[in-house]
Design a protein around this motif. Structure first.
Motif, mmCIF file in Angstrom:
data_model
loop_
_atom_site.group_PDB
_atom_site.id
_atom_site.type_symbol
_atom_site.label_atom_id
_atom_site.label_comp_id
_atom_site.label_asym_id
_atom_site.label_seq_id
_atom_site.Cartn_x
_atom_site.Cartn_y
_atom_site.Cartn_z
ATOM 1 N N THR A 1 4.636 -0.625 5.855
ATOM 2 C CA THR A 1 5.768 0.209 5.466
ATOM 3 C C THR A 1 5.328 1.634 5.171
ATOM 4 O OG1 THR A 1 5.500 -0.467 3.157
ATOM 5 C CG2 THR A 1 7.054 -1.716 4.482
ATOM 6 N N LEU A 2 4.055 1.817 4.796
ATOM 7 C CA LEU A 2 3.529 3.132 4.464
ATOM 8 C C LEU A 2 2.544 3.583 5.532
ATOM 9 C CD1 LEU A 2 2.661 2.494 0.707
ATOM 10 C CD2 LEU A 2 4.763 3.474 1.611
ATOM 11 N N HIS B 1 -1.690 0.566 -6.785
ATOM 12 C CA HIS B 1 -2.762 1.233 -6.052
ATOM 13 C C HIS B 1 -2.375 1.618 -4.633
ATOM 14 C CE1 HIS B 1 -3.650 -2.612 -3.973
ATOM 15 N NE2 HIS B 1 -4.343 -1.891 -3.126
ATOM 16 N N GLU B 2 -1.531 0.830 -3.989
ATOM 17 C CA GLU B 2 -1.287 1.017 -2.551
ATOM 18 C C GLU B 2 -0.624 2.363 -2.257
ATOM 19 O OE1 GLU B 2 -2.068 -0.142 1.032
ATOM 20 O OE2 GLU B 2 -1.897 -1.922 -0.231
ATOM 21 N N THR B 3 0.466 2.649 -2.938
ATOM 22 C CA THR B 3 1.188 3.890 -2.663
ATOM 23 C C THR B 3 0.377 5.112 -3.064
ATOM 24 O OG1 THR B 3 3.288 2.733 -3.001
ATOM 25 C CG2 THR B 3 3.343 5.121 -3.054
ATOM 26 N N THR B 4 -0.244 5.061 -4.231
ATOM 27 C CA THR B 4 -0.994 6.225 -4.711
ATOM 28 C C THR B 4 -2.160 6.557 -3.789
ATOM 29 O OG1 THR B 4 -0.374 5.663 -6.984
ATOM 30 C CG2 THR B 4 -2.191 7.207 -6.704
ATOM 31 N N ALA B 5 -2.883 5.557 -3.331
ATOM 32 C CA ALA B 5 -4.000 5.805 -2.413
ATOM 33 C C ALA B 5 -3.527 6.499 -1.149
ATOM 34 C CB ALA B 5 -4.687 4.483 -2.061
ATOM 35 N N SER C 1 -3.021 -7.215 0.001
ATOM 36 C CA SER C 1 -1.991 -6.215 -0.276
ATOM 37 C C SER C 1 -1.482 -5.588 1.019
ATOM 38 C CB SER C 1 -2.552 -5.138 -1.206
ATOM 39 O OG SER C 1 -1.627 -4.095 -1.405
ATOM 40 N N ASP C 2 -2.386 -5.294 1.949
ATOM 41 C CA ASP C 2 -1.979 -4.729 3.226
ATOM 42 C C ASP C 2 -0.984 -5.646 3.936
ATOM 43 O OD1 ASP C 2 -3.465 -2.460 2.962
ATOM 44 O OD2 ASP C 2 -5.014 -3.022 4.403
ATOM 45 N N LEU D 1 -10.019 5.108 -6.541
ATOM 46 C CA LEU D 1 -9.483 5.710 -7.767
ATOM 47 C C LEU D 1 -8.297 4.932 -8.321
ATOM 48 C CD1 LEU D 1 -9.366 7.932 -9.931
ATOM 49 C CD2 LEU D 1 -7.942 9.261 -8.343
ATOM 50 N N PRO D 2 -7.191 4.789 -7.589
ATOM 51 C CA PRO D 2 -6.074 4.032 -8.172
ATOM 52 C C PRO D 2 -6.375 2.555 -8.370
ATOM 53 C CG PRO D 2 -5.588 4.645 -5.905
ATOM 54 C CD PRO D 2 -6.841 5.364 -6.279
#
Length: 405
Positions: free
Chosen positions: A394-395, A243-247, A172-173, A149-150
């Protein structure tokens, strides 16, 4: 209040803290420090020291006071806690350079522009859930909903082919790393992403489109408002942040709601409360373990929380602790989806307040709305103890989230 001396009266504490026993509460050390000394010197994994800020008012001051510099945090002698791309991006700038670049992209993320995107996002939610309903159960929500989605939204906004998502998400990871990650792998991922965006920019120059990257290229080529390096880094940063944070928030929001079934049941009966619920989940959810704020460095001597910090001091705001501060929130350790007064710092504050906050809010609202409407009995098919998170990030980034309904 009498100021403490710059030298700490107690030995610095080792940081980051050990992981908490629960996914839904911060490490107990945060509350202990916040209640006793909200500005505390800590020792980081590289042996350097910093000041950890756990109080809400103090953390907000760090983010809004220009004497706390992001640019100075990129110096060679400052501690490194991860997020490899931050120092070389808009996140690593101070005004006026930061203001110049932010202004170039801000128009794409206004409340009005985001509302224009809402019908498209709602349609994407339905399309993804249409497919989810056809898959054998349990269904991995990460692969089939919370990640695509994001990714689809930011790709359409930037003009990036969504078919490349698995490639750039792997990079990104590696970029969204923490202190445990291999710096060489992070550097390699940044270089790969930079080359990817250089190729994309070349393609957009050859065939302009109605998207944000084409507009940024025009600002570079026609108006000379940013350098080629800044253009690449801005695109890279927007793609990752978009996208990373929202997912990961979608995943942790759902896990948290299932942990509090009374609040979830109430939200199901009053879906109009979803915007307020998103704000409370932003405050409450434990998305990371390392505090959640970006390191700053003092440009001059500053008083913070009764402590006199010298020029050149590294300062780390712990947002997950600040968002549980009883001086700012009534019953802060209670999830209350009807909470009205909610000055959470989930999107930061000051000049580095999240550029895409309005877009993230809207995506999270539509994701929750879709999940509650389309999968009314949704549940995770494994206990928390069997959930696997990617290491060195970090997340809290789930490898998979198996669900049924």
């Amino acid at each position: 209040m009498a100021l403490q001396e710059t030298a700490p009266t107690e030995e610095p504490i080792a940081f980051p803290f050990p992981p908490p026993s629960s996914l839904y509460e911060p490490s107990p050390e945060y509350a202990e420090l916040r209640d006793r000394r909200p500005v505390t010197q800590v020792t980081l994994p590289d042996g350097k020291t910093a000041w950890l800020v756990t109080g809400h008012a103090e953390a907000r001051q760090v983010m809004i006071d220009p004497r706390f510099s992001r640019k100075a945090a990129s110096g060679p002698d400052t501690p490194k806690l991860g997020l490899a791309a931050a120092d070389d991006s808009i996140l690593g700038m101070d005004p006026p350079e930061h203001t110049r670049l932010r202004r170039l992209v801000a128009s794409a993320f206004t409340a009005r522009r985001v509302e224009e995107l809402r019908p498209r996002v709602a349609k994407l939610v339905d399309e993804l859930l249409d497919r989810v309903e056809t898959l054998p159960r349990p269904v991995d929500l990460v692969e089939n909903f919370s990640l695509p989605l994001p990714v689809q939204v930011i790709c359409e906004l930037l003009g990036v082919p969504a078919t490349d998502r698995h490639v750039f998400h792997a990079w990104s990871d590696a970029v969204m790393n923490d202190w445990r990650a291999d710096p060489a792998k992070s550097k390699e991922a940044i270089e790969e992403l930079s080359r990817y965006f250089a190729r994309l920019i070349a393609a957009k120059r050859a065939e302009p489109a109605d998207d944000l990257m084409t507009a940024l290229i025009a600002a570079r080529d026609r108006d000379d408002k940013l350098s080629e390096h800044e253009l690449v880094q801005l695109g890279l940063g927007l793609l990752i942040a978009g996208h990373e944070t929202t997912a990961n928030q979608i995943n942790m929001f759902l896990l948290t709601l299932l942990r509090y079934p009374d609040e979830l049941a109430r939200l199901r009966t009053t879906p109009d409360d979803i915007p307020r619920a998103v704000e409370e989940l932003m405050r409450f959810v434990q998305l990371g373990q390392g505090g959640g704020g970006l390191l700053r460095v003092t440009l001059e001597e500053v008083e913070l929380g009764g402590v006199r910090l010298p020029a050149g001091a590294a300062v780390l705001p712990a947002l997950l602790a600040a968002n549980r501060d009883p001086r700012a929130f009534d019953q802060p350790d209670r999830l209350d989806l009807s909470r009205a007064d909610n000055p959470h710092l989930g999107f930061g504050a000051g000049v580095h307040h999240c550029l895409g906050a309005q877009l993230a809010r809207m995506e999270l609202q539509e994701a929750l709305r879709g999940l509650l409407r389309r999968l009314p009995g949704v549940r995770v098919t494994v206990p928390d103890s069997e959930l696997r998170f990617k290491s060195g990030m970090t997340l809290r980034s789930l490898e998979a989230l198996p669900v049924t309904w």
